[in-house]
Design a protein around this motif. Sequence first.
Motif, PDB file in Angstrom:
ATOM      1  N   GLN A 111       0.843  -1.194   0.000  1.00  0.00           N
ATOM      2  CA  GLN A 111       0.000   0.000   0.000  1.00  0.00           C
ATOM      3  C   GLN A 111       0.883   1.250   0.000  1.00  0.00           C
ATOM      4  O   GLN A 111       1.880   1.307   0.716  1.00  0.00           O
ATOM      5  CB  GLN A 111      -0.861  -0.023   1.261  1.00  0.00           C
ATOM      6  CG  GLN A 111      -1.952   1.014   1.294  1.00  0.00           C
ATOM      7  CD  GLN A 111      -2.795   0.835   2.546  1.00  0.00           C
ATOM      8  OE1 GLN A 111      -3.139  -0.285   2.917  1.00  0.00           O
ATOM      9  NE2 GLN A 111      -3.112   1.923   3.209  1.00  0.00           N
ATOM     10  N   GLY A 112       0.524   2.197  -0.835  1.00  0.00           N
ATOM     11  CA  GLY A 112       1.279   3.447  -0.873  1.00  0.00           C
ATOM     12  C   GLY A 112       2.461   3.420  -1.829  1.00  0.00           C
ATOM     13  O   GLY A 112       3.150   4.419  -2.011  1.00  0.00           O
ATOM     14  N   SER A 113       2.702   2.266  -2.444  1.00  0.00           N
ATOM     15  CA  SER A 113       3.850   2.177  -3.357  1.00  0.00           C
ATOM     16  C   SER A 113       3.578   2.912  -4.670  1.00  0.00           C
ATOM     17  O   SER A 113       4.504   3.227  -5.416  1.00  0.00           O
ATOM     18  CB  SER A 113       4.164   0.708  -3.655  1.00  0.00           C
ATOM     19  OG  SER A 113       3.046   0.090  -4.274  1.00  0.00           O
ATOM     20  N   THR A 116      -1.933   1.728  -7.656  1.00  0.00           N
ATOM     21  CA  THR A 116      -3.131   2.127  -8.397  1.00  0.00           C
ATOM     22  C   THR A 116      -2.788   3.182  -9.453  1.00  0.00           C
ATOM     23  O   THR A 116      -3.231   3.097 -10.600  1.00  0.00           O
ATOM     24  CB  THR A 116      -4.202   2.648  -7.412  1.00  0.00           C
ATOM     25  OG1 THR A 116      -4.507   1.578  -6.516  1.00  0.00           O
ATOM     26  CG2 THR A 116      -5.464   3.074  -8.133  1.00  0.00           C
ATOM     27  N   THR A 117      -1.981   4.147  -9.066  1.00  0.00           N
ATOM     28  CA  THR A 117      -1.546   5.173 -10.016  1.00  0.00           C
ATOM     29  C   THR A 117      -0.829   4.524 -11.201  1.00  0.00           C
ATOM     30  O   THR A 117      -1.077   4.859 -12.363  1.00  0.00           O
ATOM     31  CB  THR A 117      -0.564   6.155  -9.319  1.00  0.00           C
ATOM     32  OG1 THR A 117      -1.129   6.557  -8.078  1.00  0.00           O
ATOM     33  CG2 THR A 117      -0.277   7.352 -10.175  1.00  0.00           C
ATOM     34  N   THR A 118       0.058   3.580 -10.899  1.00  0.00           N
ATOM     35  CA  THR A 118       0.833   2.933 -11.954  1.00  0.00           C
ATOM     36  C   THR A 118      -0.066   2.076 -12.859  1.00  0.00           C
ATOM     37  O   THR A 118       0.155   2.014 -14.068  1.00  0.00           O
ATOM     38  CB  THR A 118       1.957   2.062 -11.326  1.00  0.00           C
ATOM     39  OG1 THR A 118       2.754   2.891 -10.491  1.00  0.00           O
ATOM     40  CG2 THR A 118       2.828   1.424 -12.385  1.00  0.00           C
ATOM     41  N   THR A 250       8.680   3.274  -8.600  1.00  0.00           N
ATOM     42  CA  THR A 250       8.026   4.585  -8.591  1.00  0.00           C
ATOM     43  C   THR A 250       8.867   5.604  -7.838  1.00  0.00           C
ATOM     44  O   THR A 250       9.860   5.257  -7.197  1.00  0.00           O
ATOM     45  CB  THR A 250       6.649   4.503  -7.903  1.00  0.00           C
ATOM     46  OG1 THR A 250       6.845   4.067  -6.558  1.00  0.00           O
ATOM     47  CG2 THR A 250       5.730   3.544  -8.631  1.00  0.00           C
ATOM     48  N   ARG A 251       8.418   6.862  -7.911  1.00  0.00           N
ATOM     49  CA  ARG A 251       9.051   7.990  -7.216  1.00  0.00           C
ATOM     50  C   ARG A 251      10.513   8.175  -7.603  1.00  0.00           C
ATOM     51  O   ARG A 251      11.337   8.619  -6.801  1.00  0.00           O
ATOM     52  CB  ARG A 251       8.926   7.850  -5.700  1.00  0.00           C
ATOM     53  CG  ARG A 251       7.469   7.768  -5.269  1.00  0.00           C
ATOM     54  CD  ARG A 251       7.220   8.308  -3.886  1.00  0.00           C
ATOM     55  NE  ARG A 251       5.799   8.300  -3.618  1.00  0.00           N
ATOM     56  CZ  ARG A 251       5.127   7.214  -3.229  1.00  0.00           C
ATOM     57  NH1 ARG A 251       5.750   6.076  -3.037  1.00  0.00           N
ATOM     58  NH2 ARG A 251       3.830   7.287  -3.042  1.00  0.00           N
ATOM     59  N   MET A 252      10.821   7.823  -8.833  1.00  0.00           N
ATOM     60  CA  MET A 252      12.184   8.060  -9.301  1.00  0.00           C
ATOM     61  C   MET A 252      12.408   9.540  -9.586  1.00  0.00           C
ATOM     62  O   MET A 252      13.505   9.952  -9.937  1.00  0.00           O
ATOM     63  CB  MET A 252      12.454   7.222 -10.555  1.00  0.00           C
ATOM     64  CG  MET A 252      12.454   5.730 -10.298  1.00  0.00           C
ATOM     65  SD  MET A 252      13.874   5.191  -9.339  1.00  0.00           S
ATOM     66  CE  MET A 252      15.078   5.086 -10.659  1.00  0.00           C
TER      67      MET A 252
HETATM   68  P1  GDP Z   1      -1.155   2.460  -3.811  1.00  0.00           P
HETATM   69  O1  GDP Z   1      -1.637   2.495  -2.388  1.00  0.00           O
HETATM   70  O2  GDP Z   1       0.065   1.604  -3.956  1.00  0.00           O
HETATM   71  O3  GDP Z   1      -2.194   2.123  -4.805  1.00  0.00           O
HETATM   72  O4  GDP Z   1      -0.618   3.929  -4.112  1.00  0.00           O
HETATM   73  P2  GDP Z   1      -1.260   5.099  -4.979  1.00  0.00           P
HETATM   74  O5  GDP Z   1      -1.282   4.739  -6.407  1.00  0.00           O
HETATM   75  O6  GDP Z   1      -2.544   5.529  -4.353  1.00  0.00           O
HETATM   76  O7  GDP Z   1      -0.148   6.220  -4.799  1.00  0.00           O
HETATM   77  C1  GDP Z   1       0.161   6.806  -3.564  1.00  0.00           C
HETATM   78  C2  GDP Z   1       0.661   8.220  -3.805  1.00  0.00           C
HETATM   79  O8  GDP Z   1       1.895   8.206  -4.511  1.00  0.00           O
HETATM   80  C3  GDP Z   1      -0.277   9.054  -4.667  1.00  0.00           C
HETATM   81  O9  GDP Z   1      -0.340  10.363  -4.136  1.00  0.00           O
HETATM   82  C4  GDP Z   1       0.396   9.061  -6.034  1.00  0.00           C
HETATM   83  O10 GDP Z   1       0.069  10.204  -6.792  1.00  0.00           O
HETATM   84  C5  GDP Z   1       1.846   9.042  -5.640  1.00  0.00           C
HETATM   85  N1  GDP Z   1       2.723   8.472  -6.704  1.00  0.00           N
HETATM   86  C6  GDP Z   1       2.570   7.315  -7.389  1.00  0.00           C
HETATM   87  N2  GDP Z   1       3.584   7.135  -8.255  1.00  0.00           N
HETATM   88  C7  GDP Z   1       4.416   8.197  -8.107  1.00  0.00           C
HETATM   89  C8  GDP Z   1       5.659   8.610  -8.732  1.00  0.00           C
HETATM   90  O11 GDP Z   1       6.240   7.933  -9.598  1.00  0.00           O
HETATM   91  N3  GDP Z   1       6.198   9.781  -8.297  1.00  0.00           N
HETATM   92  C9  GDP Z   1       5.605  10.553  -7.336  1.00  0.00           C
HETATM   93  N4  GDP Z   1       6.208  11.675  -6.972  1.00  0.00           N
HETATM   94  N5  GDP Z   1       4.455  10.195  -6.739  1.00  0.00           N
HETATM   95  C10 GDP Z   1       3.856   9.055  -7.113  1.00  0.00           C
END
Ligand code: GDP
Length: 298
Positions: A111-113, A116-118, A250-252
């Motif tokens: 969670q938080g990785s 979902t966004t990816t 992510t977050r590179m």
């Molecule tokens: P999940 O809990 O793994 O599904 O995480 P989410 O997809 O909800 O993402 C958590 C947070 O990380 C969100 O605010 C996204 O916009 C942010 N996020 C996701 N990918 C990246 C990335 O590559 N770079 C940055 N800076 N933020 C990201």
Amino acid sequence: MFENLSERLSGVFDRLTKQGALSDEDVKTALREVRVALLEADVSLPVARDFVKAVQEKATGQAVTKSITPGQQVVKIVHDELVHVLAGDAGEAGQLKIDQIPAPILMVGLQGSGKTTTTAKLAKRLKERDNKRVLMASLDTNRPAAMEQLQILGAQIGVDTLPIVKGETPVQIAKRAKTQASLGGYDVYMLDTAGRLHIDEELIQQAAEVRDVANPRETLLVVDGLTGQDAVNVATEFDDKIGVTGVVLTRMDGDGRGGAALSMRAVTGKPIKFVGLGEKMEALETFEPERIAGRILG
Ligand code: GDP
């Protein structure tokens, strides 16, 4: 992401290239500094050690030190070794196995990785670059907000999501996604599994059950690149328990130290396929080892 490492290495190599003639001892001293720089970037110890050893073997001895531009030759060897450690021998970056219709892609991660966004970023990419019809489904039955988040992102990028039906189990949702994808003429369906803050029995059990039902062509692990060696540990564990075909870091775009990217392939044997570079739906890139090695060496 690699700013500190890059700065450290350019310091080492500037000195080396300015020096003109080089002895094996000069190379060794420089490589000791490279090793420290890698460790400070949170590269795992065995990876840093093997890296330096491989460079040392190639960079010492007559051919390099007696050449006209020994320093540059050492830099070239380091560059090639960086590409090797980033990618291994295979060129799998950016490629997804979509060899059946509909092709299931399983998305896993904590969670938080950024899972979902990816999922949505990848769906958009498949739609726009590869002309695929994609269906996305959230399996996160514990967190209705996560299911809604995927729906919102789907609407934003013009990709269909499986309608939410309350009370279903993740396996039931996966089965419904498969049926819907087949009947609806989709090329790909993506299953966004539930994440947890830590890897626990329930998470693994659930992902494994979904995997067995969906028989995915790709199981992509999404990990936070800022977490360095932790990201590599998470990948090792997911791979052991569920089996992954590729990693998305992510977050590179953040100011992490880059160790996750450098250790991932060597430690887990799994390719990094994509990197996330921001929150926007466009912020996903193919992982390109040559470009990253170039960026590290400045
Ligand atoms: P999940 O809990 O793994 O599904 O995480 P989410 O997809 O909800 O993402 C958590 C947070 O990380 C969100 O605010 C996204 O916009 C942010 N996020 C996701 N990918 C990246 C990335 O590559 N770079 C940055 N800076 N933020 C990201």
